[in-house]
Design an enzyme around this catalytic site. Structure first.
Site, mmCIF file in Angstrom:
data_model
loop_
_atom_site.group_PDB
_atom_site.id
_atom_site.type_symbol
_atom_site.label_atom_id
_atom_site.label_comp_id
_atom_site.label_asym_id
_atom_site.label_seq_id
_atom_site.Cartn_x
_atom_site.Cartn_y
_atom_site.Cartn_z
ATOM 1 C CG HIS A 191 -1.890 1.159 1.245
ATOM 2 N ND1 HIS A 191 -3.237 0.983 1.499
ATOM 3 C CD2 HIS A 191 -1.738 2.485 1.040
ATOM 4 C CE1 HIS A 191 -3.857 2.135 1.446
ATOM 5 N NE2 HIS A 191 -2.966 3.083 1.170
ATOM 6 C CE LYS A 203 -7.814 1.749 -0.683
ATOM 7 N NZ LYS A 203 -6.776 2.737 -0.416
ATOM 8 C CG HIS A 242 -4.879 2.249 5.765
ATOM 9 N ND1 HIS A 242 -6.221 2.216 6.049
ATOM 10 C CD2 HIS A 242 -4.768 2.894 4.575
ATOM 11 C CE1 HIS A 242 -6.872 2.814 5.070
ATOM 12 N NE2 HIS A 242 -6.018 3.239 4.161
ATOM 13 C CG HIS A 292 -9.986 4.278 3.275
ATOM 14 N ND1 HIS A 292 -8.803 4.979 3.326
ATOM 15 C CD2 HIS A 292 -10.723 4.729 4.325
ATOM 16 C CE1 HIS A 292 -8.822 5.810 4.356
ATOM 17 N NE2 HIS A 292 -9.988 5.685 4.975
ATOM 18 C CG ASN A 329 -5.045 8.303 -3.589
ATOM 19 O OD1 ASN A 329 -3.983 7.810 -3.949
ATOM 20 N ND2 ASN A 329 -5.180 8.940 -2.432
ATOM 21 C CG ASP A 389 -1.702 4.916 3.897
ATOM 22 O OD1 ASP A 389 -1.727 5.313 2.725
ATOM 23 O OD2 ASP A 389 -2.519 5.305 4.763
ATOM 24 C CG HIS A 410 -0.860 7.026 -1.282
ATOM 25 N ND1 HIS A 410 -2.102 7.063 -1.884
ATOM 26 C CD2 HIS A 410 -1.046 6.416 -0.082
ATOM 27 C CE1 HIS A 410 -2.999 6.499 -1.078
ATOM 28 N NE2 HIS A 410 -2.381 6.095 0.026
ATOM 29 C CG LEU A 411 4.585 4.999 -5.843
ATOM 30 C CD1 LEU A 411 5.021 4.047 -6.970
ATOM 31 C CD2 LEU A 411 5.733 5.181 -4.845
HETATM 32 C C1 NCD Z 1 -3.696 9.055 1.716
HETATM 33 C C2 NCD Z 1 -3.222 10.068 0.664
HETATM 34 O O1 NCD Z 1 -2.713 11.130 1.027
HETATM 35 O O2 NCD Z 1 -3.340 9.774 -0.538
HETATM 36 N N1 NCD Z 1 -3.738 9.689 3.012
HETATM 37 C C3 NCD Z 1 -3.672 9.092 4.217
HETATM 38 O O3 NCD Z 1 -3.816 9.765 5.231
HETATM 39 N N2 NCD Z 1 -3.455 7.810 4.334
HETATM 40 C C4 NCD Z 1 -4.999 8.489 1.337
HETATM 41 C C5 NCD Z 1 -5.364 7.239 2.091
HETATM 42 O O4 NCD Z 1 -4.762 6.188 1.912
HETATM 43 O O5 NCD Z 1 -6.286 7.288 2.918
HETATM 44 ZN ZN ZN Z 2 -3.323 5.080 1.488
#
Ligand code: NCD
Ligand code: ZN
Length: 362
Positions: free
Chosen positions: A29, A115, A190, A152, A57, A263, A31-32
């Site tokens: 998990h 997702k 998460h 989520h 996202n 995450d 975010h790139l």
């Molecule tokens: C994530 C994001 O910033 O894209 N933020 C977070 O607090 N985890 C989005 C997500 O995974 O809920």
């Molecule tokens: Zn996330």
């Protein structure tokens, strides 16, 4: 003096664990982001992880197989030369997603999860689904294809206290989802609560969960430690100490239903330090080092490899990675900030020490 010196040395030898060589881990998990921001963060992740499940996202979201495959190429172009790194792509479930799109995703062999964001639950979730009944045909297609649904798990009902949203999601949504689609594989992303830990332990084999380093290291006091701490704000929120302890027990249990998902969610400094800041904590710069700290403290270091390198791969039907990384008790100081596109981001532990270091990257 000499005797004291020798004694100190012996203590250090006794307490400093040996370097730890692990099969190369996977992050299920992360975010790139995209563009110059992506170029700034991908190397941190690629040095530590052989494969990562990339969250979709973006704005606009990665909602089709074609978009996911194009995004994958952009990620690969940001990987340091000579590093073998596999982005496992995901599709963002929207009310417009079709069963045919799931089939295209499955046929590509490069898309490994869909997702589900309840609309409004977190950063860039506005395209998410409000009523799951609208996507039942898509969920049936997932059931047939074997592609997991990554969830989520928080309700968005404003009547529900923000600290209870994960627990209520399990009661109101997840139980029904598992019963209605008896073949669907679900990863509760998460997880943050004792209730989620108990639910996953007791649930069917096709239900698993990822756990972040920050939820293992902090409880909700860290949000208000001497003042408001925007860099400790993420979703789902940090919870009570008893919840953190339950997460540590689950991660260190050796139960293959619990595996690593950082995450790591970078945001520019200005987007965090403002009157209405974004949710997300950046841990990619020190991810394995932070998990090692947690496992060491829990006396569970021998079980770190399962959590980080084999359980997730097995759940996603992927072969184990052939290469390794090595961590050691070599403390280092995390930079106060890191470049992030046109700006900077504030990493987790900024300006403070990390106990474990990465001595052999991938
Ligand atoms: C994530 C994001 O910033 O894209 N933020 C977070 O607090 N985890 C989005 C997500 O995974 O809920
Ligand atoms: Zn996330």
């Amino acid at each position: 003096m000499v005797a004291l010196g020798q004694c100190r040395q012996r203590r250090i030898l006794r307490f400093a664990p040996m370097p730890l060589t692990l099969r190369a881990p996977d992050d299920f998990h992360v975010h790139l982001r995209d563009g110059a921001e992506m170029a700034a963060v991908v190397p941190h992740t690629a040095l530590r992880f052989a494969r990562v499940l990339v969250m979709p996202n973006l704005q606009p979201p990665i909602a089709t197989a074609a978009q996911a495959l194009a995004y994958r190429e952009r990620i690969l172009a940001a990987v340091p030369r000579g590093t073998r790194f596999e982005p496992l792509m995901t599709l963002y479930l929207t009310a417009a997603t079709t069963p045919e799109e799931v089939q295209r995703a499955s046929a590509s062999g490069l898309i490994h999860a869909v997702k589900y964001y309840p609309a409004g639950a977190t950063t860039h979730s506005e395209h998410g689904v409000t009523d799951l009944r609208r996507v039942y045909r898509v969920l049936a297609a997932l059931e047939n294809s074997g592609i997991p649904l990554a969830v989520h798990g928080e309700v968005v009902d404003p009547e529900v206290d923000v600290f209870d949203r994960e627990r209520v999601f399990i009661e109101r949504v997840l139980i029904d989802l598992l019963e209605r689609f008896p073949g669907i594989k679900i990863v509760l992303e998460h997880i943050t609560t004792r209730e989620a830990v108990d639910f996953v332990f007791a649930g069917p084999e096709r239900l698993a969960a990822t756990i972040t380093a920050h939820h293992l290291l902090m409880n909700r006091n860290a949000l208000f430690d001497g003042g408001l701490r925007p860099h400790h704000y993420c979703l789902p929120l940090l919870k009570r100490e008893e919840d953190r302890q339950a997460l540590v027990r689950a991660a260190g249990s050796g139960n293959p239903k619990f595996f690593l998902g950082t995450d790591s969610a970078p945001h520019a400094r200005g987007a965090k330090e403002t009157s209405c800041g974004c949710a997300g904590i950046y841990t990619a710069h020190a991810a394995m080092e932070l998990y090692a700290e947690v496992f060491e403290e829990a006396g569970a270091l021998p079980r770190l490899e399962g959590f980080a390198s084999t359980f997730g791969a097995a759940f996603y039907d992927l072969p184990p990675n052939p290469d390794t990384i090595t961590l050691a008790r070599t403390p280092w100081r995390v930079p106060a900030s890191l470049p992030f596109g046109d700006g900077v981001l504030i990493p987790f532990r900024a300006g403070a020490e990390c106990r474990w270091g990465l001595v052999h990257e991938r």
